[in-house]
Design a protein around this motif. Structure first.
Motif, short mmCIF file in Angstrom:
data_model
loop_
_atom_site.label_atom_id
_atom_site.label_comp_id
_atom_site.label_asym_id
_atom_site.label_seq_id
_atom_site.Cartn_x
_atom_site.Cartn_y
_atom_site.Cartn_z
N ILE A 2 1.77 1.40 7.51
CA ILE A 2 1.82 0.67 6.23
C ILE A 2 0.69 -0.35 6.15
O ILE A 2 0.00 -0.48 5.13
N TYR A 17 3.79 1.60 -4.19
CA TYR A 17 5.01 1.50 -3.40
C TYR A 17 4.89 2.40 -2.17
O TYR A 17 4.34 3.50 -2.25
N ILE A 18 5.39 1.92 -1.04
CA ILE A 18 5.41 2.71 0.20
C ILE A 18 6.80 2.57 0.81
O ILE A 18 7.31 1.45 0.94
N HIS A 19 7.41 3.69 1.15
CA HIS A 19 8.66 3.58 1.90
C HIS A 19 8.65 4.54 3.08
O HIS A 19 8.06 5.63 3.03
N SER A 20 9.28 4.09 4.16
CA SER A 20 9.27 4.84 5.41
C SER A 20 10.67 4.91 5.98
O SER A 20 11.38 3.89 6.02
N ARG A 67 4.89 -3.13 -3.22
CA ARG A 67 6.16 -3.30 -2.51
C ARG A 67 6.34 -2.20 -1.48
O ARG A 67 5.80 -1.09 -1.63
N SER A 68 7.13 -2.49 -0.47
CA SER A 68 7.37 -1.50 0.57
C SER A 68 8.74 -1.74 1.19
O SER A 68 9.20 -2.89 1.27
N HIS A 69 9.39 -0.66 1.59
CA HIS A 69 10.60 -0.82 2.39
C HIS A 69 10.58 0.16 3.55
O HIS A 69 9.95 1.22 3.49
N HIS A 102 12.26 -5.15 3.80
CA HIS A 102 11.71 -5.14 2.44
C HIS A 102 10.50 -6.07 2.44
O HIS A 102 10.60 -7.23 2.86
N ASP A 125 5.73 2.67 12.00
CA ASP A 125 5.64 2.74 10.55
C ASP A 125 4.95 1.50 9.98
O ASP A 125 4.17 1.61 9.02
N THR A 152 -2.26 -0.67 3.35
CA THR A 152 -2.38 -1.85 2.47
C THR A 152 -3.61 -2.69 2.79
O THR A 152 -4.14 -3.37 1.90
N VAL A 185 4.20 7.59 -0.04
CA VAL A 185 3.28 6.67 -0.71
C VAL A 185 3.25 7.03 -2.19
O VAL A 185 2.95 8.18 -2.56
#
Length: 343
Positions: A198, A169-172, A235-237, A227, A194, A202, A253
């Motif tokens: 990402i 999972y990655i979120h920014s 998954r990433s948001h 999303h 961002d 990935t 991350v």
């Protein structure tokens, strides 16, 4: 500086390094900056410090003349810039609606280019620009400057070495107050940085993108969520805002061995933290332990300087840039898929 013997691509003379008996300054590619606004002025100062600034150009001739006088270089009208034989490459820091037109003109003139983000407002225009550069044999690099941040470079190295395990999972979050543009909303203005990071992690584009936005000031989103789902299940948001009371510049991350946070608001010694929390199942129940973060040493350095040093190196060696036009097209596809209309 007169051109030195070098590589011919499609009949166009391309710059390569001068003989070693010439001075370092003379060996530098001659780079012009097209667009003397806020970010263009940063390019101007940095290229000057690197000994590679040849000219500045802007639709506002008085602004260009002022920068030319301050930095001891030429001021050139935009329409005249592409035919200048004393300019090897162009950095384009324009409002994004002009990038595609000028990028294609630069390719037709055989100029290498670094185009700021976003490189166009439509995927079609971006594809035409990148294709024109490839056909002309010119360098097309994109201004995704955070790819050159020492903390992100170190984070990417840790991921590649397996320190975080498999990334799940990655979120920014990129939040703050302003800047307000008439053409770009919070998503298109803030998210490209961002998204570039990402995609670098990935190694592929998402297979599903869903966007949510809110417009409070006019018909352009001031808040935006993206999303994303990738083919391998990752998954990433991403959350951007230009109406937030505090600044946040954080990329997180989550791997199955450790988690890492790149926080650009923190001082250099705390920009990159690794958390080795443990989560497991015990008798059918989930349990966990928390650990204090380990702050990873990060080399001090200005991302823009490192980006422009890389651009200069690409011009000299003809190597493929780290931030390519193809990556920028993927970013535009995501932005387009996630855009919410408020008309």
């Amino acid at each position: 500086m007169s051109p030195v013997p070098g590589l011919e691509l499609n009949g166009l003379h391309r710059y390569v390094s001068a003989p070693s008996n010439q001075c370092d300054h003379c060996m530098k590619p001659r780079i012009a900056v097209l667009g003397c606004g806020y970010w263009g002025s940063n390019h101007i100062r940095t290229l000057k410090s690197l000994g590679a600034l040849a000219a500045v150009s802007d639709a506002n001739s008085a602004r260009a003349e002022g920068f030319a006088s301050e930095h001891d270089c030429r001021a050139v009208a935009p329409d005249a810039l592409f035919e200048r034989e004393d300019v090897d490459a162009i950095v384009m820091a324009l409002p994004p609606q002009f990038h595609a037109e000028y990028a294609q003109r630069a390719a037709a003139a055989g100029k290498d280019m670094l185009v700021e983000k976003p490189i166009a407002l439509t995927v079609d225009d971006a594809e035409k620009s990148v294709a024109a550069a490839h056909e002309a044999g010119t360098i097309f690099m994109v201004g995704h400057v955070l790819r050159f941040h020492p903390a992100f470079e170190k984070l990417k190295s840790l991921i590649d070495q397996g320190e975080l395990g498999e990334v799940r999972y990655i979120h920014s979050h990129r939040l703050g107050l302003g800047k307000f543009h008439t053409e770009n909303d919070a998503l298109w203005d803030l998210a490209p940085h961002d998204l570039s990071m990402i995609l670098a992690i990935t190694g592929s584009a998402p297979v599903e993108v869903r966007g949510e936005g809110a417009a409070l000031l006019d018909n352009l989103s001031d808040f935006a969520h993206l999303h994303m789902r990738f083919a391998n299940g990752l998954r990433s948001h991403l959350f951007t805002s230009r109406l937030n009371p505090y600044r946040e510049r954080r990329l997180t991350v989550v791997g199955d061995k450790a988690m890492a946070v790149f926080d650009d608001v923190e001082p250099w010694g705390r920009k990159l933290a690794v958390y080795r929390h443990a989560v497991w199942q015990d008798s059918g129940q989930w349990a966990f332990t928390t650990n204090e973060p380990t702050y990873v040493p990060v080399e001090d350095g200005m991302p823009l300087t490192r980006e422009l040093e890389h651009f200069i190196s690409c011009i000299e060696t003809r190597q493929k840039p780290r931030t390519t036009g193809e990556e920028a097209i993927d970013v535009l596809r995501i932005l387009t898929a996630g855009t919410i209309s408020h008309n």
